[in-house]
Structure formats: C-alpha cells, structure tokens
Scaffold this active site. Structure first.
Site, PDB file in Angstrom:
ATOM      1  N   GLU A 289     -16.677  -7.767  -7.646  1.00 42.98           N
ATOM      2  CA  GLU A 289     -17.635  -7.300  -6.618  1.00 42.98           C
ATOM      3  C   GLU A 289     -18.161  -8.484  -5.809  1.00 42.98           C
ATOM      4  OE1 GLU A 289     -17.878  -4.180  -5.929  1.00 42.98           O
ATOM      5  OE2 GLU A 289     -16.666  -3.691  -7.670  1.00 42.98           O
ATOM      6  N   TRP A 292     -15.577  -9.191  -3.308  1.00 42.61           N
ATOM      7  CA  TRP A 292     -15.658  -8.274  -2.148  1.00 42.61           C
ATOM      8  C   TRP A 292     -16.687  -8.806  -1.142  1.00 42.61           C
ATOM      9  CZ3 TRP A 292     -12.818  -4.595  -0.082  1.00 42.61           C
ATOM     10  CH2 TRP A 292     -11.950  -3.847  -0.880  1.00 42.61           C
ATOM     11  N   TRP A 321     -16.661  11.904  18.086  1.00 44.46           N
ATOM     12  CA  TRP A 321     -17.556  12.238  16.985  1.00 44.46           C
ATOM     13  C   TRP A 321     -18.521  13.364  17.364  1.00 44.46           C
ATOM     14  CZ3 TRP A 321     -15.856  10.027  12.745  1.00 44.46           C
ATOM     15  CH2 TRP A 321     -15.260   8.767  12.800  1.00 44.46           C
ATOM     16  N   ASN A 356     -24.030   1.912  -5.490  1.00 49.49           N
ATOM     17  CA  ASN A 356     -22.793   1.756  -4.710  1.00 49.49           C
ATOM     18  C   ASN A 356     -21.954   3.032  -4.620  1.00 49.49           C
ATOM     19  OD1 ASN A 356     -20.690   0.157  -3.334  1.00 49.49           O
ATOM     20  ND2 ASN A 356     -19.528   0.611  -5.175  1.00 49.49           N
ATOM     21  N   TRP A 374     -19.528   6.681  12.291  1.00 47.02           N
ATOM     22  CA  TRP A 374     -19.954   5.828  11.167  1.00 47.02           C
ATOM     23  C   TRP A 374     -20.995   4.803  11.589  1.00 47.02           C
ATOM     24  CZ3 TRP A 374     -18.850   0.664  12.015  1.00 47.02           C
ATOM     25  CH2 TRP A 374     -17.823   0.365  12.911  1.00 47.02           C
ATOM     26  N   TRP A 397     -18.999   0.568   5.500  1.00 50.05           N
ATOM     27  CA  TRP A 397     -18.871   1.728   6.406  1.00 50.05           C
ATOM     28  C   TRP A 397     -17.466   1.842   6.970  1.00 50.05           C
ATOM     29  CZ3 TRP A 397     -21.597   6.014   7.031  1.00 50.05           C
ATOM     30  CH2 TRP A 397     -22.859   6.047   6.457  1.00 50.05           C
TER      31      TRP A 397
HETATM   32  P1  FAD Z   1     -23.588  -5.013  -8.469  1.00 48.27           P
HETATM   33  O1  FAD Z   1     -22.722  -3.878  -8.814  1.00 48.27           O
HETATM   34  O2  FAD Z   1     -24.427  -5.577  -9.564  1.00 48.27           O
HETATM   35  O3  FAD Z   1     -22.770  -6.105  -7.725  1.00 48.27           O
HETATM   36  C1  FAD Z   1     -23.153  -7.482  -7.695  1.00 48.27           C
HETATM   37  C2  FAD Z   1     -23.244  -7.989  -6.270  1.00 48.27           C
HETATM   38  O4  FAD Z   1     -21.966  -7.988  -5.652  1.00 48.27           O
HETATM   39  C3  FAD Z   1     -24.131  -7.152  -5.367  1.00 48.27           C
HETATM   40  O5  FAD Z   1     -25.491  -7.469  -5.545  1.00 48.27           O
HETATM   41  C4  FAD Z   1     -23.583  -7.485  -3.992  1.00 48.27           C
HETATM   42  O6  FAD Z   1     -24.109  -8.703  -3.514  1.00 48.27           O
HETATM   43  C5  FAD Z   1     -22.095  -7.679  -4.271  1.00 48.27           C
HETATM   44  N1  FAD Z   1     -21.346  -6.438  -4.007  1.00 48.27           N
HETATM   45  C6  FAD Z   1     -21.168  -5.412  -4.866  1.00 48.27           C
HETATM   46  N2  FAD Z   1     -20.364  -4.480  -4.309  1.00 48.27           N
HETATM   47  C7  FAD Z   1     -20.053  -4.931  -3.082  1.00 48.27           C
HETATM   48  C8  FAD Z   1     -19.258  -4.415  -2.024  1.00 48.27           C
HETATM   49  N3  FAD Z   1     -18.596  -3.254  -2.117  1.00 48.27           N
HETATM   50  N4  FAD Z   1     -19.172  -5.126  -0.874  1.00 48.27           N
HETATM   51  C9  FAD Z   1     -19.809  -6.317  -0.754  1.00 48.27           C
HETATM   52  N5  FAD Z   1     -20.571  -6.850  -1.723  1.00 48.27           N
HETATM   53  C10 FAD Z   1     -20.684  -6.171  -2.872  1.00 48.27           C
HETATM   54  N6  FAD Z   1     -24.151  -4.409  -0.105  1.00 48.27           N
HETATM   55  C11 FAD Z   1     -25.109  -5.224   0.366  1.00 48.27           C
HETATM   56  O7  FAD Z   1     -25.426  -6.231  -0.277  1.00 48.27           O
HETATM   57  N7  FAD Z   1     -25.728  -4.968   1.560  1.00 48.27           N
HETATM   58  C12 FAD Z   1     -25.417  -3.869   2.308  1.00 48.27           C
HETATM   59  O8  FAD Z   1     -25.983  -3.683   3.383  1.00 48.27           O
HETATM   60  C13 FAD Z   1     -24.429  -2.981   1.806  1.00 48.27           C
HETATM   61  N8  FAD Z   1     -24.101  -1.837   2.475  1.00 48.27           N
HETATM   62  C14 FAD Z   1     -23.127  -1.010   1.979  1.00 48.27           C
HETATM   63  C15 FAD Z   1     -22.758   0.142   2.701  1.00 48.27           C
HETATM   64  C16 FAD Z   1     -21.771   0.989   2.235  1.00 48.27           C
HETATM   65  C17 FAD Z   1     -21.368   2.217   3.040  1.00 48.27           C
HETATM   66  C18 FAD Z   1     -21.132   0.702   1.014  1.00 48.27           C
HETATM   67  C19 FAD Z   1     -20.072   1.628   0.464  1.00 48.27           C
HETATM   68  C20 FAD Z   1     -21.470  -0.425   0.285  1.00 48.27           C
HETATM   69  C21 FAD Z   1     -22.469  -1.300   0.758  1.00 48.27           C
HETATM   70  N9  FAD Z   1     -22.847  -2.457   0.038  1.00 48.27           N
HETATM   71  C22 FAD Z   1     -23.799  -3.294   0.562  1.00 48.27           C
HETATM   72  C23 FAD Z   1     -22.141  -2.836  -1.186  1.00 48.27           C
HETATM   73  C24 FAD Z   1     -22.760  -2.324  -2.504  1.00 48.27           C
HETATM   74  O9  FAD Z   1     -23.007  -0.960  -2.437  1.00 48.27           O
HETATM   75  C25 FAD Z   1     -24.038  -3.059  -2.902  1.00 48.27           C
HETATM   76  O10 FAD Z   1     -23.844  -4.457  -2.824  1.00 48.27           O
HETATM   77  C26 FAD Z   1     -24.459  -2.721  -4.330  1.00 48.27           C
HETATM   78  O11 FAD Z   1     -24.654  -1.342  -4.477  1.00 48.27           O
HETATM   79  C27 FAD Z   1     -25.728  -3.467  -4.693  1.00 48.27           C
HETATM   80  O12 FAD Z   1     -26.171  -3.134  -5.974  1.00 48.27           O
HETATM   81  P2  FAD Z   1     -26.124  -4.184  -7.165  1.00 48.27           P
HETATM   82  O13 FAD Z   1     -26.797  -5.445  -6.770  1.00 48.27           O
HETATM   83  O14 FAD Z   1     -26.636  -3.489  -8.374  1.00 48.27           O
HETATM   84  O15 FAD Z   1     -24.565  -4.455  -7.281  1.00 48.27           O
END
Ligand code: FAD
Length: 481
Positions: A289, A292, A321, A356, A374, A397
C-alpha cells in the site's frame, strides 16, 4: 542563517532538511529558523477539507512547541496564494540573510510552480547582489524512492503498478534507507522571532471531529509502533472489512508529513524483517500500500496533466456524464438506499475519513451506477477528507473510473449489494452509521426494502435510487462510446 520552509513535512523526526540545516548551522556557526506559511485561499480553491485545515493548524502550533524544545523558532506567516508565499519566503531569505533554504519536494503542479517561482526569485536576488545569495536545498522526504529513480530500462516511467512495485522492491533491497534522528537541542541558536499568529477560528463541529486525531508527533509514532506490533499480522486477511478496524489510520499523518514513509518502512523492517518482502504476509501487503502511494506520486510528478483534472486515458475524456444534482446530493448525504454506500458516505461526513474498501465501493457506485463524473466525487472527497492527498485521491478515482494508469477495466463494475454482503456480511458497520436500519435482521440488512415488503414493516430509509442491472448496461454503453 539556515531556513527550513515547512509544508507537507510537519515533523521533527526523520526530516532531512531539518537535519541538514542543523549540521550546516553548526559547521558555519549560523542560526537556524523554520517558517510555515498558511495559504488558506489557495487551499480552499484546491478543495482542502475544513478538517484537514484544522489538523494543519493544530499540528503547526504543536510543531512550534516541539521545535522550541530544540531551541529552533518557527515563524508563522499568513497569506492567500502560493505565489505570495514564495514572495514572502524570498523576502525573508533576503532580509534575514539566509544562506540555505531547505524544502521538501511536493509533486503536484501548483506546488511545483510555487517552488520554481521561489527559485527564480532567489536567483534574481543573487544576481542583483552576491552577498544575498541563498541556495535552495530540496529533499524527497515525502517518498521512499524519488520520482525518476524507479524507471524502465528505456528510462520511461512505469505505467503499470506490478512491474513498478517489483523494480521498487529490487532497488530497495539493495539500498535500505536510514531514518534521521531528531536533532539535539541547539543551545547555540540565538535567534528569536515573534510568537505564533493563529489566523483563523475553527468551527466547533470541526473541532469535535478533530478529537479523533492527534497533533502530537510522539503519539503518531506510537500509533505506528502499536499498529506494527499488534495489528499488521492480520492486515492481509482483514484489511477489506471496515468493521475490523485493522488498517493503520495513519493516512492523515502521511498526508501532512507528520510521519515519513521511510519511518514506516524502517519500523516494519525492524519488527518483521522476514515477512516484509513477501507478498502474502500482513507486513508485505501493508508495504504494498505504501508502494501504491509512491506509484501515484511518481505519476503525478511525471504527468502534469494529472494535476489538471484530465483523464489519463484520453478516450474517456469526454464521456457524457449524468449532471443531476439531486442524485449527486443523495450520494453525498448517504441517502441512496444502498446500505453499504450510505454507511460509508456517512462515515466520511462524520469522521473526515473512510475505509479504503468503502472508498472503492462508493466511487464505483457514483461513476458506474449513477453515471456521475468521477471529478465531482474526487472534489467531494477532497472537501471532506482529513487525509486528502491529490495524487492518491486522483489515482483512486481514476482507478475506479477505469480512466487511470493501470485502472480497473471499464466493464469491472462492483455490485453494491454484493460488495456489502462480502465485506460487511452481518451489517455491523452499516448499523453503526445507519441507525434507522438497526432492527433489520442480518439476513436482510443489504436489502432492507425487500424485508420491509415481505414482513410488512415500515422503515424510514430511502428506496434504492437506481436499478443496478440497468445502470450496468448504461455504463457499458457510455464507455463503449
Ligand atoms: P493503510 O491500509 O493502513 O495503508 C497505509 C498507508 O498507505 C495509508 O495511510 C496511505 O498513506 C497509503 N495507501 C494505502 N492505500 C493506498 C492507495 N490505494 N493509494 C495510495 N496510497 C495508499 N489515500 C490518501 O492518503 N488520501 C486520499 O485522498 C485518498 N483518496 C482515495 C480515493 C479513492 C477513490 C480511493 C479508492 C482511495 C483513496 N486513498 C487515499 C487511498 C486509501 O483509501 C487510503 O490511503 C486509506 O484508506 C487510508 O487508511 P489507512 O491509513 O488506514 O491505510
């Protein structure tokens, strides 16, 4: 004098610019000062959520104390735009005779332009008078691997995540980065500046929301440690289940730079060295993650069009849209009649954060069930998220919209009811946010109106605003053009 211009790097541990400034100040027998510039108007234009702004304010105040404990003053300035912030910093450098200005790179277009403008202003000053030369030292501390360092054999950026990740891991294993320690107290630093000017009041409901989040750096580090010791082993199996609360919830701190990704990496390597580089373990999946996160930031740095709201796949730039605001509002307010979607949107509205899996479900629903652009969803997320991060949000998105790099194919369309059944089987999460469904039996929680009809009970909950099967067909037609 050494200057650290703080932006999205609001920490004292593992901060390359801060460590370099301290080392240079000691070597050159100079003072050290830090600055932070609020640019609320600019951030509002960029859709920054009130709660994120409130966390920044709280964090800057706290950082000021943490730096004061190191005998380093943090000067706070307040202006409208990035352009003005660069002008103020350039002026500060000249009037205070700053020899080095340390910054951490941001990768989005407006932020990149701000830093280019600062460089230009400092060059002009230096050309006018050699005594006033100030060198910018920029670090890539918001990432583990800087953009440009993980590329294909032909030097081109990766467009697909899996080969990017493989190459990223290959390079990392050969060269694990060290985190910087927090600097020692700077007893020789004689500089004093005016106290903090706290420019805006935060609405009381935002202050309430903020109670769930900390502004203290040590607390964030402890949260990382706790997660890595107690929860990360379950991450691979449970991360998709919102009720399990098994993700780290560190995203706001990565977004503000209270925590560096390098600190997170070093913590998992320290605690779980054997498992980190294996794909199917909790620590390995969590590292994925973080990769990513890096992938999206690299792409944002390479392709300025991403910051301009363009669809990465040009063929989907002009989809027709649905522009019905009432339908969009129903989505925003968690009133669509699809329990998992509504619970998720209410979590976002109440907490300023969303799990997420739920982000994926609601994004897919907005785009492929309601056929709404979107970009409307992307903006709404930014307006609400405490962890709003342009690259990750746009990446998420465009992934859901099938328009981005390595996105889901357009015909992959989540069924919102099935998603609910899979990831919140008993409806425990739904019932947390939709109290009007609290008496619906588990078996029916994802189809409450079918239950109501069958057993002739009244429920105060909207009927589904769309028929998923029909909506699916419309989506396929829209994308085929
Ligand atoms: P964990 O599961 O603990 O992950 C650890 C860290 O990895 C996160 O804190 C984050 O920094 C990073 N991460 C995790 N998943 C992703 C991912 N898919 N893409 C990029 N980084 C990731 N994340 C944001 O930080 N800011 C946003 O504005 C954001 N918008 C999103 C919009 C959509 C439509 C989607 C599908 C995902 C988005 N994410 C975003 C990614 C992800 O959903 C969040 O980072 C995550 O839910 C944060 O929770 P956590 O800290 O418990 O994540």
């Amino acid at each position: 004098m050494q200057l650290i211009w703080y932006r999205n790097d609001l920490r004292t541990y593992d901060h390359t610019g801060l460590s370099q400034a301290v080392a240079k100040a000691n070597e050159l027998k100079q003072g050290i000062v830090a600055v932070f510039v609020f640019t609320q108007k600019q951030w509002q234009q960029q859709q920054m959520a009130e709660i994120k702004l409130a966390l920044i304010k709280a964090r800057v105040m706290r950082l000021q104390q943490e730096l004061a404990d190191l005998n380093i003053p943090l000067v706070v300035h307040n202006c409208d735009t990035y352009q003005q912030s660069a002008e103020w910093v350039a002026d500060f450098c000249q009037t205070q005779q700053v020899s080095h200005c340390h910054i951490t790179h941001d990768y989005e277009l407006n932020e990149t332009k701000r830093d280019e403008y600062l460089a230009q202003l400092l060059t002009n000053t230096c050309n006018a008078s050699i005594q006033n030369c100030c060198e910018i030292i920029a670090n890539h501390d918001n990432l583990i691997m800087p953009p440009g360092s993980v590329v294909k054999n032909d030097g081109e950026p990766y467009q697909v995540f899996t080969p990017f990740k493989k190459q990223w891991l290959r390079q990392l294993q050969n060269n694990l980065p060290n985190s910087h320690a927090k600097p020692k107290v700077q007893t020789d630093n004689q500089l004093t500046f005016d106290r903090f000017y706290y420019p805006y009041s935060v609405p009381s409901e935002t202050l309430d929301q903020l109670k769930c989040w900390t502004d203290i750096e040590d607390d964030v580090i402890n949260q990382l440690r706790g997660f890595c010791r107690e929860q990360i082993q379950d991450y691979a199996d449970k991360r998709d289940f919102p009720i399990a609360k098994c993700t780290s919830r560190l995203s706001p701190y990565f977004a503000l730079g209270v925590l560096s990704p390098r600190q997170a990496l070093n913590r998992i390597v320290l605690e779980h060295q054997e498992q980190v580089f294996s794909n199917d373990t909790g620590p390995g999946v969590w590292l994925s993650e973080l990769i990513w996160r890096e992938f999206y930031k690299h792409l944002t740095a390479y392709y300025p069009d991403i910051s301009k709201g363009k669809s990465v796949k040009a063929q989907y730039q002009n989809i027709q849209w649905n522009t019905d605001r009432t339908v969009f509002d129903a989505w925003c307010n968690g009133q669509t009649g699809f329990p998992i979607v509504d619970a998720a949107m209410r979590q976002l509205n109440e907490l300023g954060w969303m799990h997420n899996r739920l982000r994926m479900i609601v994004a897919s629903f907005l785009i492929k069930d309601l056929h709404i652009n979107w970009r409307w969803g992307e903006d709404y997320f930014m307006q609400k998220l405490i962890d709003g991060d342009y690259a990750a949000n746009n990446g998420g998105w465009q992934w859901c919209a099938s328009t981005g790099h390595d996105a889901a194919p357009y015909f992959r369309i989540f069924n919102p009811t099935t998603q609910g059944e899979r990831f919140d089987a008993k409806g425990a999460f739904i019932k947390m946010y939709c109290p009007e469904l609290k008496d619906i039996p588990e078996k029916w929680i994802h189809k409450p109106h079918e239950y109501a009809e069958k057993y002739r009970v009244a429920i105060d909950y909207p009927k589904p605003i769309v028929d998923h099967k029909n909506a699916r067909e419309i989506t396929l037609a829209l994308y085929k053009g």
